[in-house]
Design an enzyme around this catalytic site. Structure first.
Site, PDB file in Angstrom:
ATOM      1  N   ARG A 106      -2.044 -50.362 -29.296  1.00  0.00           N
ATOM      2  CA  ARG A 106      -0.745 -50.406 -28.626  1.00  0.00           C
ATOM      3  C   ARG A 106      -0.590 -51.778 -27.988  1.00  0.00           C
ATOM      4  O   ARG A 106      -1.445 -52.194 -27.224  1.00  0.00           O
ATOM      5  CB  ARG A 106      -0.587 -49.301 -27.580  1.00  0.00           C
TER       6      ARG A 106
ATOM      7  N   SER B 132       5.415 -44.519 -28.272  1.00  0.00           N
ATOM      8  CA  SER B 132       5.769 -43.406 -27.398  1.00  0.00           C
ATOM      9  C   SER B 132       6.804 -43.823 -26.351  1.00  0.00           C
ATOM     10  O   SER B 132       7.900 -44.234 -26.689  1.00  0.00           O
ATOM     11  CB  SER B 132       4.497 -42.829 -26.766  1.00  0.00           C
TER      12      SER B 132
ATOM     13  N   ASP C 213       6.776 -36.213 -28.225  1.00  0.00           N
ATOM     14  CA  ASP C 213       5.540 -35.427 -28.059  1.00  0.00           C
ATOM     15  C   ASP C 213       5.372 -34.950 -26.620  1.00  0.00           C
ATOM     16  O   ASP C 213       4.445 -34.195 -26.321  1.00  0.00           O
ATOM     17  CB  ASP C 213       4.297 -36.189 -28.548  1.00  0.00           C
TER      18      ASP C 213
END
Length: 626
Positions: A77, A179, A340
């Protein structure tokens, strides 16, 4: 003509720095930049690096080439942009080549089974990067080696990737997403063939394989090879159908869902969730929720929010509150951009909105799934094979419910990778894993996805609210009823920001040598410490041999203190941010129902932890800005 001159200057500068006679003379940086010029075929990032070299901008060179992104259990990330330290076409190619070689070594049937690749809607026009482009390059790497790839033809929620791994019996899954991170970031998340996120030693094995496969393979940049290739499959329609068919098995009150007067608002916060939550509501025969129009379509700019993270609470939900007031909806469901995770808010009788914490929703969903399971399973013997899980920094409310009701509760290390892998082990032993959650608004309500899933959690929360409405109860009232029955569990979590690793190291070492060598604190202000577990060193005062049961990790700091008054507090470092986080909880047995007094006591405990354990003035720590 100007471009050619810049190119010539960049090439000359690169050659001179490679020879070691560039200003600043850090030949390692210069070698990395020269290598980049050789390997990068993305015109935008290539041009950016040429300009940096031509201008001999050492600061930028250090930023982009000073270190390589580390591949860990969370995959990658980082920000999108040029250089080995960022997410871009070349680093995606290198990462996938390493992953591919590691999988070839591990699975003899890789060429038969293959991998699945999904992606969110993130994009970074200035560097030409983006989730879909990265997913296509990853698919190209596998297909160039004769490995089948199930590449989703459109954006999907993250949970669809672990679902596809299990459902299609594949060797691995990749989800390209950052995300709820800021818009400039992207990520590369890897799932193993068991359908859970990778854990050690796979992260180290993949990392090593990446280092051994840095030079792009012959076909690496030719993403046209995947067009009409017999090895390329699109799982979109089958997964989009079968996931919702499986989800229907978790609908326990279809008649209530069909006729509920409750109205819902949903926001996908400019991410991928809209279509899938609509489909989930249809699967349960609900009237679909009203979507916040400004946030419904995927938009990589996230224009209406400062951070696209529903965990930040009311700021992210401003537009949702406005729509709910208009439509007279009582419940708001908010997904993060890769769907999520889930935040839930409910309008109270006084008109105020209550945004539930992850721990509060964990209590509600755990209670609900157990209540529904109990109705279908009258046999007391079945309880001995029933499990719920949560992470060690999450509320212990499930432990209290499990103790009273007779099922099993286990805690794992922080993060769904641990809960997913543990759930799979239990399922393989013939056990039923009913529910798992973490305080960071992540819930696994349906074990056909061995990871947090904001789509299933959204519709199951809607069914819970609709069921309670038939009893004239709200979510907040039911939460209170759970605390009355199983004992109050009041939590507070926050963090301090610290960019200096030495200060962080000293802070934790001070806690280990509080009053001399190797002595942890016996008190925190007026609060007596009754137990200590240190998952950095592996010490646990509650165990006969003083050794912690949970896995330990020397690379991260994490100490849990238990207090004589029923309080528990964990201090830990963050793996992805410059933060020292703390999680405090006061657990009392049923019967102690003075909620305000307990709240006050928790506040006092938290203040003492901040003052005596963190010592923010001495350590120059920056508090969380509300």
């Amino acid at each position: 003509m100007a471009t050619r001159t810049a190119e010539a200057a960049a090439a000359a500068a690169a050659m001179s720095v490679a020879a070691g006679d560039g200003p600043g003379g850090d030949s390692r940086l210069d070698q990395a930049a020269t290598q980049w010029l050789r390997w990068d075929k993305n015109p935008k990032t290539l041009e950016m690096v040429k300009q940096i070299i031509a201008n001999n901008n050492r600061g930028e060179l250090q930023k982009y080439f000073g270190s390589r992104m580390e591949f860990g259990t969370a995959g990658l990330r980082a920000a999108m942009g040029p250089g080995f330290a960022q997410m871009n076409d070349l680093t995606i190619i290198q990462t996938t080549q390493g992953l591919c070689r590691y999988l070839e070594k591990t699975f003899s049937d890789l060429k038969k089974r293959g991998v699945v690749i999904g992606y969110d809607a993130r994009a970074h026009p200035s560097s030409g990067g983006g989730s879909k482009r990265f997913a296509q390059l990853a698919a190209t790497a596998f297909i160039s080696q004769g490995i089948p790839v199930y590449l989703f033809s459109n954006i999907t929620p993250t949970p669809f990737v672990p679902y596809a791994v299990s459902h299609l019996n594949l060797c691995a899954g990749i989800m390209v997403t950052a995300s709820h991170n800021p818009k400039q970031d992207n990520g590369y998340k890897v799932y193993w063939d068991n359908g859970a996120q990778i854990i050690s030693p796979h992260d180290k094995g993949i990392s090593q394989a990446i280092e051994e496969n840095l030079e792009p393979w012959t076909k690496a940049w030719d993403d046209s090879i995947i067009n009409n290739n017999p090895l390329l499959h699109d799982p979109y329609s089958i997964i989009n159908n079968d996931y919702f068919e499986d989800l229907k098995k978790y609908c326990f009150h279809r008649n209530i869902d069909q006729s509920t007067p409750l109205k819902f608002v949903h926001t996908s916060v400019h991410g991928v969730g809209h279509d899938f939550v609509q489909s989930a509501f249809k699967a349960f025969d609900f009237v679909p929720p009203d979507a916040v129009p400004e946030q419904k379509a995927p938009d990589p700019e996230f224009p209406t929010v400062k951070y696209p993270n529903p965990e930040e609470g009311k700021g992210v939900l401003t537009l949702s509150f406005a729509l709910a007031e208009k439509t007279q909806a009582k419940i708001i469901l908010a997904n993060d951009p890769d769907a999520d995770r889930l935040a839930v808010a409910e309008q109270q009788e006084n008109g105020e909105w209550k945004v539930f914490s992850g721990n509060e929703m964990g209590a509600l969903l755990g209670w609900w799934l157990f209540t529904c399971w109990k109705e279908k399973n009258q046999d007391q013997n079945a309880l001995k094979d029933l499990y719920m899980l949560s992470s060690t920094v999450s509320s212990k409310i499930l432990r209290a419910i499990a103790l009273k009701e007779g099922f099993h509760f286990e805690e794992t290390l922080t993060g769904f990778k641990w809960m997913g892998n543990r759930a799979k082990q239990l399922i393989d032993q013939g056990k039923t894993v009913l529910f798992a959650f973490e305080e960071a608004i992540g819930y696994m309500c349906c074990p056909f996805v061995l990871d947090k899933d904001g789509v299933s959690a959204a519709v199951i929360s809607a069914e819970l609210a609709s069921f309670l409405a038939t009893k004239n109860m709200s979510l907040a009232q039911q939460l209170k009823a759970i605390y009355v029955e199983y004992g109050y569990h009041i939590t507070k979590a926050s963090y301090f920001i610290c960019h200096d690793q030495n200060i962080i190291q000293n802070l934790f070492e001070n806690l280990r040598n509080y009053d001399g060598k190797n002595n942890y604190p016996k008190t925190c202000g007026k609060f007596e410490v009754s137990g200590i577990r240190d998952l950095t060193t592996g010490y646990d005062s509650s165990q006969p041999d003083k050794k912690a049961i949970l896995p330990t990790s020397k690379s991260s700091q994490m100490i849990t203190f238990t207090f004589a008054n029923g309080g528990v507090a964990t201090l830990r470092t963050s793996g992805t941010e410059p933060k020292i986080k703390y999680y405090a909880e006061l657990c009392v047995p049923p019967g102690n129902s003075d909620h305000e007094q307990l709240k006050k006591e928790l506040e006092e405990l938290v203040s003492a932890i901040e003052e005596y354990f963190f010592q923010p003035e001495k350590n120059k720590l920056q508090p969380k800005s509300e």
